[in-house]
Design a protein around this motif. Sequence first.
Motif, PDB file in Angstrom:
ATOM      1  N   ALA A   1       1.497   3.741  -3.319  1.00 51.61           N
ATOM      2  CA  ALA A   1       1.159   5.170  -3.209  1.00 51.61           C
ATOM      3  C   ALA A   1       2.339   6.033  -3.656  1.00 51.61           C
ATOM      4  CB  ALA A   1       0.770   5.509  -1.767  1.00 51.61           C
TER       5      ALA A   1
ATOM      6  N   TRP B   1       2.664   5.782  -7.460  1.00 45.37           N
ATOM      7  CA  TRP B   1       1.593   6.556  -8.101  1.00 45.37           C
ATOM      8  C   TRP B   1       1.968   8.045  -8.173  1.00 45.37           C
ATOM      9  CZ3 TRP B   1      -2.293   9.615  -5.234  1.00 45.37           C
ATOM     10  CH2 TRP B   1      -3.305  10.116  -6.054  1.00 45.37           C
ATOM     11  N   VAL B   2       2.433   8.590  -7.051  1.00 49.34           N
ATOM     12  CA  VAL B   2       2.751  10.025  -7.023  1.00 49.34           C
ATOM     13  C   VAL B   2       4.002  10.323  -7.852  1.00 49.34           C
ATOM     14  CG1 VAL B   2       3.421  11.967  -5.533  1.00 49.34           C
ATOM     15  CG2 VAL B   2       1.677  10.362  -4.771  1.00 49.34           C
TER      16      VAL B   2
ATOM     17  N   LEU C   1       7.140  18.008  -4.397  1.00 47.77           N
ATOM     18  CA  LEU C   1       6.308  17.191  -3.497  1.00 47.77           C
ATOM     19  C   LEU C   1       6.480  15.689  -3.731  1.00 47.77           C
ATOM     20  CD1 LEU C   1       2.992  19.257  -3.293  1.00 47.77           C
ATOM     21  CD2 LEU C   1       4.902  19.227  -1.700  1.00 47.77           C
TER      22      LEU C   1
ATOM     23  N   TRP D   1       8.947  14.929  -1.153  1.00 44.02           N
ATOM     24  CA  TRP D   1       8.278  14.954   0.158  1.00 44.02           C
ATOM     25  C   TRP D   1       7.508  13.652   0.395  1.00 44.02           C
ATOM     26  CZ3 TRP D   1       6.062  20.072   2.365  1.00 44.02           C
ATOM     27  CH2 TRP D   1       6.969  21.105   2.143  1.00 44.02           C
ATOM     28  N   THR D   2       6.882  13.157  -0.694  1.00 42.97           N
ATOM     29  CA  THR D   2       6.105  11.918  -0.560  1.00 42.97           C
ATOM     30  C   THR D   2       7.021  10.762  -0.149  1.00 42.97           C
ATOM     31  OG1 THR D   2       4.613  12.707  -2.282  1.00 42.97           O
ATOM     32  CG2 THR D   2       4.510  10.366  -1.767  1.00 42.97           C
TER      33      THR D   2
ATOM     34  N   MET E   1       6.910   8.757   3.392  1.00 43.25           N
ATOM     35  CA  MET E   1       6.407   7.377   3.359  1.00 43.25           C
ATOM     36  C   MET E   1       7.474   6.322   3.618  1.00 43.25           C
ATOM     37  SD  MET E   1       3.371   7.209   0.634  1.00 43.25           S
ATOM     38  CE  MET E   1       2.328   6.221   1.643  1.00 43.25           C
TER      39      MET E   1
ATOM     40  N   LEU F   1       0.831  -1.207   0.000  1.00 39.56           N
ATOM     41  CA  LEU F   1       0.000   0.000   0.000  1.00 39.56           C
ATOM     42  C   LEU F   1       0.870   1.265   0.000  1.00 39.56           C
ATOM     43  CD1 LEU F   1      -2.929   1.017   0.112  1.00 39.56           C
ATOM     44  CD2 LEU F   1      -2.810   0.899   2.588  1.00 39.56           C
ATOM     45  N   PHE F   2       1.906   1.248   0.832  1.00 38.79           N
ATOM     46  CA  PHE F   2       2.807   2.409   0.896  1.00 38.79           C
ATOM     47  C   PHE F   2       3.612   2.550  -0.402  1.00 38.79           C
ATOM     48  CE2 PHE F   2       2.081   1.490   5.384  1.00 38.79           C
ATOM     49  CZ  PHE F   2       1.844   2.758   5.881  1.00 38.79           C
TER      50      PHE F   2
ATOM     51  N   LEU G   1       1.621  10.121 -11.734  1.00 40.64           N
ATOM     52  CA  LEU G   1       0.978  11.450 -11.770  1.00 40.64           C
ATOM     53  C   LEU G   1       1.833  12.441 -12.548  1.00 40.64           C
ATOM     54  CD1 LEU G   1      -0.523  12.161  -8.219  1.00 40.64           C
ATOM     55  CD2 LEU G   1      -1.754  11.803 -10.341  1.00 40.64           C
TER      56      LEU G   1
ATOM     57  N   TYR H   1       1.161  18.654 -12.285  1.00 39.82           N
ATOM     58  CA  TYR H   1      -0.012  18.565 -11.409  1.00 39.82           C
ATOM     59  C   TYR H   1       0.429  18.415  -9.946  1.00 39.82           C
ATOM     60  CZ  TYR H   1      -4.058  16.634  -9.036  1.00 39.82           C
ATOM     61  OH  TYR H   1      -5.061  16.405  -8.130  1.00 39.82           O
ATOM     62  N   VAL H   2       1.396  17.564  -9.711  1.00 43.21           N
ATOM     63  CA  VAL H   2       1.862  17.308  -8.337  1.00 43.21           C
ATOM     64  C   VAL H   2       2.375  18.605  -7.706  1.00 43.21           C
ATOM     65  CG1 VAL H   2       3.627  16.122  -6.956  1.00 43.21           C
ATOM     66  CG2 VAL H   2       2.398  14.883  -8.730  1.00 43.21           C
ATOM     67  N   ASN H   3       3.119  19.385  -8.477  1.00 42.87           N
ATOM     68  CA  ASN H   3       3.790  20.558  -7.897  1.00 42.87           C
ATOM     69  C   ASN H   3       3.125  21.895  -8.225  1.00 42.87           C
ATOM     70  OD1 ASN H   3       5.981  19.352  -6.472  1.00 42.87           O
ATOM     71  ND2 ASN H   3       6.828  18.786  -8.464  1.00 42.87           N
TER      72      ASN H   3
END
Lengths: 521, 92
Positions: free
Chosen positions: B47, B50-51, B73, B76-77, B81, B43-44, B55, B59-61
């Motif tokens: 995620a 995905w980011v 970001l 940061w993700t 995580m 799950l981690f 993505l 869009y992310v930034n």
Amino acid sequence: MEQVIGLHWIDMLIVVIYMIGSLMLGMYCTRFVGSAEDFFIAGKALPFWAIGFSIVTSDIGATDFVAVAGAAYTHGVSAANFDWMGSMPAMVIAAFVFVPYFWRSGVFTIPEFLGRRYNTAVQFINGLIWAVVLFFMLAIMQWLSADKLMNTILGWNPYLTLWLTAAITGIYTFSGGLTAVVFTDVVQLVVMYVGGFGLLALSLWEVGGWSALHAKVLAMGPQYQDHFRLLLPHNTTGPFPWTGIVFGLGLVMAVAYMSGNQVIVQRTLGARSEWDAKGGMLFGGLLKAMIPLMVALPGLCAIVLLPNLGAENADRAVPEMIRQLMPAGLRGLMFAALFAAMMSHISATLNSTTTIFITDIVGQLRSWTKLPPLREQSALRMGRFITAALIITTALLAEPIANREQIYVFMQTILSLFQGPLLAILLLGIVWPRATQWGGLAGLVLGVMCCFVLKYTPGLFPSEDPFLFVAWWSFVFAIIVTVVVSLLTPREPDDKLRGLVWSSVVRDDEVQGALQERITQ
Amino acid sequence: MEQAIENGFKVVFYPILAPIFHSIDSVLTRLPDGLAGLCGVGLFVSAMFWVCVLLNKDYVNRGRPYKSIWTDLRLWTIISMAPHVLVYFYFR
């Protein structure tokens, strides 16, 4: 075991200085409040770091310090799942799926977003559910903190504690709105970290370090063999089986909580930019990852330090360790941390409940009765009036509402009864343009009914308290209902969806312009 | 009151719902223990993937104050995580 903790005058001084400091900081923020937007979403000026701090303090209450440590004492580290599996993945999903759309649409509340995406009935029903739930939670958290915490631990008169905290949090929330709430939260989290990590350091020192803790707990008997496992087997007798944790908590309840809970999301709506809104969520997730270290690990240390406590007295683990391990001065700091958690939790809930009352209940009732929308200054005045009325009413009703057995079960139950359906319509509303207003309404109403059926039909799930499974299956059911009803009803016009769904135009200026037009119509 | 609701629901809904949920439960009980850790860590990791990969970077930034690695970001993700992955691996 029912011993109260005596505070040295130095401890009292620290607590008093902390409370006066919080009040003064909150009052200082009054100078930044000149409009309803300032009061409800801090004038859209919050930086990411303040949002991150505030999200964590809004989520962690004083009772978490006691209850999570108690759960760790009984069930082991799996109690920490709520702050790890139950936070970070959900906060990433919230940051990149939901928050950008909420922020861009310029709404004050999540029900307001749902109202624009679906219809006003969805907004009103959702707003009403949240207003009632937050009202109950406000009353419960005030009484729990005053009676079960401060009265049990310190022997303080619960009515005195209740009215003192209600007065202080009420005054600064009334005066400074979200700005005051957020900036007092920043200070409060720092105080919570100092107190919480102080207790962790002392208890680990007393046990002999991490390796000694690990060895000593495992040597205490077969019932402790799973105390260092985060994900327990599906057929475990405890309340945290891995299937419920991963699917019910990680994929539904946590995402619904971080994306649909007004108390959490309101901070991101007040961000000064979309980047700050997303960054605040991620930063909050990082800060929140440290919470189990100071609320759950002391519970594990208590197994070694207080082996005779027993599961029925597990919630006494933290108070007993404070009494036995902490010297004067540090003990005051720990209690300042508990007051910090208590006050930040109350002020955040108070401000969010007020926002929902004004935007989604009063606003909709005025709209349906053909009254004009509230003017800026009237909304600000009414916001302050409702803040005062709420804190007084909940303080008066706190004891009769909250003075019942199994209060945690009651709180979890009322939350789990709508988290799944709410997430279903929020998610479909953003990622699936074909979702219609009637699909959203049917998904919400029938989904909540499905929760009641699953919750109150005994024997369906192995766990005695199956709220994690109820959340997951009600989410699945609400998705199916929303999809089916949407496909049977006419699609929404493209203009209505502009800026509100994943695939629509995402250029900021264009979207903001379109949304602004709709708001002023 | 609560007891009366439970009794009523047991008569009406239990015969319909029990076969469905009990059969799902028997499947879940037979799953190997190792799958729990795999799903948790998965799950981690998914995620983060995905980011950082799926993505759109813009869009992310969107809205970042200045272009620097520290305001990205996606970084940061990963920073926020990665400790969780280690924790779930350690406490497996």
